[in-house]
Enzyme design. Sequence first.
Site, PDB file in Angstrom:
ATOM      1  N   ASP A 138      17.393 -24.536   2.089  1.00 57.79           N
ATOM      2  CA  ASP A 138      17.088 -24.679   3.520  1.00 57.79           C
ATOM      3  C   ASP A 138      15.583 -24.551   3.746  1.00 57.79           C
ATOM      4  OD1 ASP A 138      17.686 -25.201   6.136  1.00 57.79           O
ATOM      5  OD2 ASP A 138      18.268 -23.149   6.643  1.00 57.79           O
ATOM      6  N   VAL A 150      19.656 -11.113  13.038  1.00 59.76           N
ATOM      7  CA  VAL A 150      18.453 -10.518  12.470  1.00 59.76           C
ATOM      8  C   VAL A 150      17.825  -9.599  13.520  1.00 59.76           C
ATOM      9  CG1 VAL A 150      16.192 -10.932  11.432  1.00 59.76           C
ATOM     10  CG2 VAL A 150      18.066 -12.533  11.014  1.00 59.76           C
ATOM     11  N   ILE A 198      16.031 -10.294  16.982  1.00 56.94           N
ATOM     12  CA  ILE A 198      15.027 -11.356  16.998  1.00 56.94           C
ATOM     13  C   ILE A 198      15.599 -12.705  16.582  1.00 56.94           C
ATOM     14  CG2 ILE A 198      13.083  -9.809  16.629  1.00 56.94           C
ATOM     15  CD1 ILE A 198      13.176 -10.387  13.691  1.00 56.94           C
ATOM     16  N   GLY A 199      16.883 -12.752  16.244  1.00 57.62           N
ATOM     17  CA  GLY A 199      17.476 -14.033  15.878  1.00 57.62           C
ATOM     18  C   GLY A 199      18.960 -13.909  15.644  1.00 57.62           C
ATOM     19  N   GLY A 213      22.152 -16.612  14.097  1.00 59.90           N
ATOM     20  CA  GLY A 213      22.514 -17.938  13.600  1.00 59.90           C
ATOM     21  C   GLY A 213      23.860 -17.926  12.940  1.00 59.90           C
ATOM     22  N   GLY A 214      24.140 -19.001  12.220  1.00 54.40           N
ATOM     23  CA  GLY A 214      25.457 -19.174  11.633  1.00 54.40           C
ATOM     24  C   GLY A 214      25.778 -18.162  10.543  1.00 54.40           C
ATOM     25  N   MET A 215      24.761 -17.560   9.920  1.00 55.95           N
ATOM     26  CA  MET A 215      25.008 -16.644   8.810  1.00 55.95           C
ATOM     27  C   MET A 215      24.778 -15.178   9.181  1.00 55.95           C
ATOM     28  SD  MET A 215      26.129 -18.482   6.371  1.00 55.95           S
ATOM     29  CE  MET A 215      26.021 -17.378   4.969  1.00 55.95           C
TER      30      MET A 215
END
Length: 414
Positions: free
Chosen positions: A166, A36, A28-29, A31-33
Amino acid sequence: MTEDTTSNSTLFDTGSVIDNKWVLIERIGKGGMGEVYRAHQLNLRRDVAIKVISEDILQDVEENPKEVANAIQRLQVEVQTMAQVRSPNVLQIYDHGSISVEQQSAAKQVQYIAMEYVPGNTLRFTMSEEGFDDEAEMLAEWLECYFLPVLDGLEAIHVNDIVHRDIKPENILMDGDTPKIADFGLARSPKLKAVSNSWDVKGTMPYMAPEQFADFRKAKFAADIYSLGKILYEAICGKLDPKMVPFRSVNLEEPDTDLLKAMDGIIRKATDENSHKRYQTVSELRRAILHALNVVSLEKPKQTHNDVRPPRYIRWLWAGIAAVLVAVGGMALYHLRDSLTEKEITPMAGVSDTDKNASKTKPEKLPPAWVGEDGRKMMLVNGSEPGYGFYADPTLVTFHHYVQFLNEVSSTIR
């Protein structure tokens, strides 16, 4: 977490099982870290969100590859610290672990965090694209229903000595009407000893405090206060312009109501470029907002019984309900008239008593659900008596969404 569209590769395939407990349903996601996934916990039979972070990602974060082991250790301690946060307005962390994954004939260590899964929208969907500056009542309602609970969640995070770093609308998930702060990818506890000085600049530029840009590691609680100030500004003035110069203090242009004047002062202080001049705690910011709401409430002229008018969105809502009732009433009268006419012209002579009794059939009970021609499921409303009621979409819609819809179609409404 910012979506990464540069690569469609994933660490895991759909259906993979982590630690014999978590079945991955879908990604579902990314990103840089890390990535998910929505997953299902087998032993407790509940859906969760699984965030996975590989050694490759940690190596990108740390300039020195030897620091990866220290970064993993720090991640474990920080997750343990965040798991201590207890608040209905903070996404709950369930578990943390490490597994080995075979990729290209080599074993890679992957860290994972199991978290509460919230399938709803984000705080962004409670905010108007144009802002609430012309709607004092809607602004006050938004502050009370959504923003103040966000402050409660962030305060619980700060009490545990954690800086989120964030805070933005997209990182606040909506569980129904309850906001939950999520995405601790950049969170850090000041009480933890830094094992590396190689942190890059991270965060989201429009909401990032100047000191966080200058030195990520030294950003304190005031950095989160700055982000909250930017969200307040955005809620009132509308979505932030991507061309807006970041790291600057913001203010409202020509506030013309008591509430807007009070909020202007709050936003100026919360987004001050000097971190020492901002609100130093969430409770200070909360008190300022509550004071502004109370002052405006006290300054409202007292209404007489003949001059009590509900908010505009309530009037719109009742107008819509009245229109539906008028239409339903008209249809009922139409069918009643036809029924009476039919009885007048239909001769009953020669009809047996049995036939007469048979003609007096009771109206059928309406089914509790109905599927429309467009495939959407509708639910029966007010069907307490057989044959009466109406069907409505079961999707929950807030007053803000309803008013936004009415504004969009106002030119077509008669």
